[in-house]
Design an enzyme around this catalytic site. Structure first.
Site, mmCIF file in Angstrom:
data_model
loop_
_atom_site.group_PDB
_atom_site.id
_atom_site.type_symbol
_atom_site.label_atom_id
_atom_site.label_comp_id
_atom_site.label_asym_id
_atom_site.label_seq_id
_atom_site.Cartn_x
_atom_site.Cartn_y
_atom_site.Cartn_z
ATOM 1 N N HIS A 2 -34.711 -39.527 46.770
ATOM 2 C CA HIS A 2 -33.372 -38.879 46.682
ATOM 3 C C HIS A 2 -33.260 -38.199 45.320
ATOM 4 C CE1 HIS A 2 -28.805 -38.836 47.307
ATOM 5 N NE2 HIS A 2 -29.017 -38.234 46.145
ATOM 6 N N HIS B 266 -31.880 -34.362 43.081
ATOM 7 C CA HIS B 266 -31.250 -33.032 43.003
ATOM 8 C C HIS B 266 -32.035 -32.166 42.029
ATOM 9 C CE1 HIS B 266 -27.600 -34.531 45.043
ATOM 10 N NE2 HIS B 266 -27.923 -35.651 44.431
ATOM 11 N N LYS C 13 -28.987 -34.630 55.871
ATOM 12 C CA LYS C 13 -28.114 -35.330 54.925
ATOM 13 C C LYS C 13 -26.662 -35.261 55.366
ATOM 14 C CE LYS C 13 -26.496 -37.049 51.108
ATOM 15 N NZ LYS C 13 -26.985 -37.503 49.831
ATOM 16 N N HIS D 289 -24.687 -40.218 52.375
ATOM 17 C CA HIS D 289 -23.841 -40.524 51.213
ATOM 18 C C HIS D 289 -22.701 -41.391 51.757
ATOM 19 C CE1 HIS D 289 -22.056 -39.636 47.163
ATOM 20 N NE2 HIS D 289 -21.057 -40.219 47.803
ATOM 21 N N HIS E 223 -28.451 -44.359 47.518
ATOM 22 C CA HIS E 223 -27.906 -44.777 46.222
ATOM 23 C C HIS E 223 -26.842 -45.865 46.370
ATOM 24 C CE1 HIS E 223 -25.027 -41.776 47.462
ATOM 25 N NE2 HIS E 223 -25.709 -40.753 47.030
ATOM 26 N N ASP F 89 -31.684 -40.223 42.484
ATOM 27 C CA ASP F 89 -30.428 -39.468 42.461
ATOM 28 C C ASP F 89 -30.265 -38.724 41.139
ATOM 29 O OD1 ASP F 89 -28.095 -38.371 43.428
ATOM 30 O OD2 ASP F 89 -26.854 -40.132 42.984
HETATM 31 C C1 NCD Z 1 -24.721 -35.641 42.743
HETATM 32 C C2 NCD Z 1 -24.777 -34.187 42.263
HETATM 33 O O1 NCD Z 1 -24.418 -33.918 41.109
HETATM 34 O O2 NCD Z 1 -25.210 -33.313 43.038
HETATM 35 N N1 NCD Z 1 -23.876 -36.383 41.855
HETATM 36 C C3 NCD Z 1 -23.877 -37.721 41.678
HETATM 37 O O3 NCD Z 1 -23.010 -38.212 40.964
HETATM 38 N N2 NCD Z 1 -24.787 -38.494 42.229
HETATM 39 C C4 NCD Z 1 -24.248 -35.716 44.168
HETATM 40 C C5 NCD Z 1 -24.446 -37.058 44.813
HETATM 41 O O4 NCD Z 1 -25.561 -37.470 45.100
HETATM 42 O O5 NCD Z 1 -23.438 -37.741 45.057
HETATM 43 ZN ZN ZN Z 2 -27.451 -37.506 45.077
#
Ligand code: NCD
Ligand code: ZN
Length: 345
Positions: free
Chosen positions: A14, A16, A100, A137, A175, A248
């Site tokens: 997971h 970003h 997702k 999520h 998460h 995450d």
């Molecule tokens: C994530 C993001 O910034 O894209 N932020 C976070 O606090 N984890 C989005 C997510 O996974 O909830």
């Molecule tokens: Zn995330």
């Protein structure tokens, strides 16, 4: 005392990456450590089709440093109007590894998410039939639910129902932050697993709220009280194949975090393995690390484990107070702290 640990190369289930210059800046941190990563689709606009995902995958691959082997695994952002045929085709052609579910407005860039989970039941039925993994999520967004209760409430309002309606659907509860989520996953079938981030193993909500507000420890789902952190540490280090690594890592520039309306997300990619391994060492569970980091994730997704290995060694790593990204500053998780393990070589 064990001073080195050699394990199959881990994956991040997971993550970003964002897009554009930020993506090009952060991909090398992940590719240094991990063989593969499940890449989140919450761009603006979101990655809702196989064509968008294929193009995004190419942009990520172009950002992988020369000589480094790294495979991005793409996800489809589910909306109220997801085209199930495109999702199934995308999975069949290897573009999509998972889809997702963001409840609308649960977190960063989730406004286009699903307004009512039952609306996508026909899509979930297709995913169950085709063996496509659902990443969730798991937080409700109802204004009357306290932010610290939103994950536990999601289990009762939605997750039990999804798992009961689609028993063969593979679901990753992402998460997780609560003892409630640990208990739910442990009691569910083998088709239900969870990822755990480094921050939720290291910090509880005091790290966010004591001594002045600490925006760099704010992410969603928010860190909970200490009892929950301890339950997560037990789950991660237990050896159970239901729990595996998902950082995450969610990069936001310092200016977007230190802000009257600071963004949710912790940038942990630069020292992710070092961070996790520090926890496993503290819990005297180094033997369980390879399962959590490198074995349980591929097993759940039905993918082979990575062929190559990495070695971590005991030794100090000082995490910088900030790093440069797109000519600006970004603050990594553990900024200014010293971690007790580092990657060898
Ligand atoms: C994530 C993001 O910034 O894209 N932020 C976070 O606090 N984890 C989005 C997510 O996974 O909830
Ligand atoms: Zn995330």
């Amino acid at each position: 005392m064990t001073d080195t640990l050699t394990i199959r190369r881990p994956d991040d289930w997971h993550l970003h990456f964002r897009d554009g210059d930020i993506m090009r800046g952060v991909v090398p941190y992940t590719a240094r450590q991990f063989g593969r990563a499940i890449v989140m689709p919450n761009l603006t606009p979101p990655v809702t089709t196989s064509a968008l995902a294929a193009a995004y995958r190419e942009r990520i691959l172009a950002a992988v440093p020369e000589g480094v082997s790294f495979t991005p695994l793409m996800t489809c952002y589910l909306t109220d109007t997801t085209d199930a045929d495109d999702l199934v085709r995308g999975a069949a052609t290897g573009v999509f590894t998972a889809a997702k579910l963001y409840p609308a407005n649960a977190t960063t860039n989730s406004a286009a998410g699903v307004s009512d989970v039952e609306r996508i039941y026909p899509v979930l039925a297709r995913m169950e039939a085709e063996g496509i993994v659902l990443c969730v999520h798991g937080e409700v967004t109802d204004h009357d639910i306290d932010v610290f209760d939103r994950e536990a409430e999601f289990i009762e309002r939605h997750l039990r129902a999804i798992v009961n309606a689609f028993p063969a659907l593979k679901v990753v509860f992402e998460h997780i932050t609560t003892a409630d989520a640990v208990a739910f996953v442990e009691s569910a079938s083998e088709n239900v697993a969870a990822t755990i981030t480094p921050q939720h193993l290291h910090i509880n909500r005091n790290a966010m709220l004591v001594g002045g507000i600490q925006p760099h420890n704010y992410c969603l789902p928010v860190a909970k009280r200490e009892t929950h952190r301890l339950a997560l540490r037990n789950a991660a280090t237990s050896g159970s194949a239901k729990f595996f690594l998902g950082t995450d890592s969610a990069p936001h520039l310092r200016s977007a975090k230190e802000n009257a309306c600071g963004c949710a997300g912790i940038f942990n990619a630069p020292f992710a393995l070092e961070s996790y391994l520090t926890v496993f060492d503290q819990e005297e569970a180094l033997d369980a690390f390879e399962g959590f980091a490198s074995i349980h994730g591929p097993a759940f997704y039905g993918l082979p484990v990575n062929e190559d290995a990495i070695t971590l060694e005991r030794g100090s790593v000082i995490v910088p107070e900030s790093l440069e990204l797109v000519g600006e500053e970004i603050v990594p998780f553990h900024a200014g702290q010293t971690l007790g393990w580092r990657m060898a070589g």
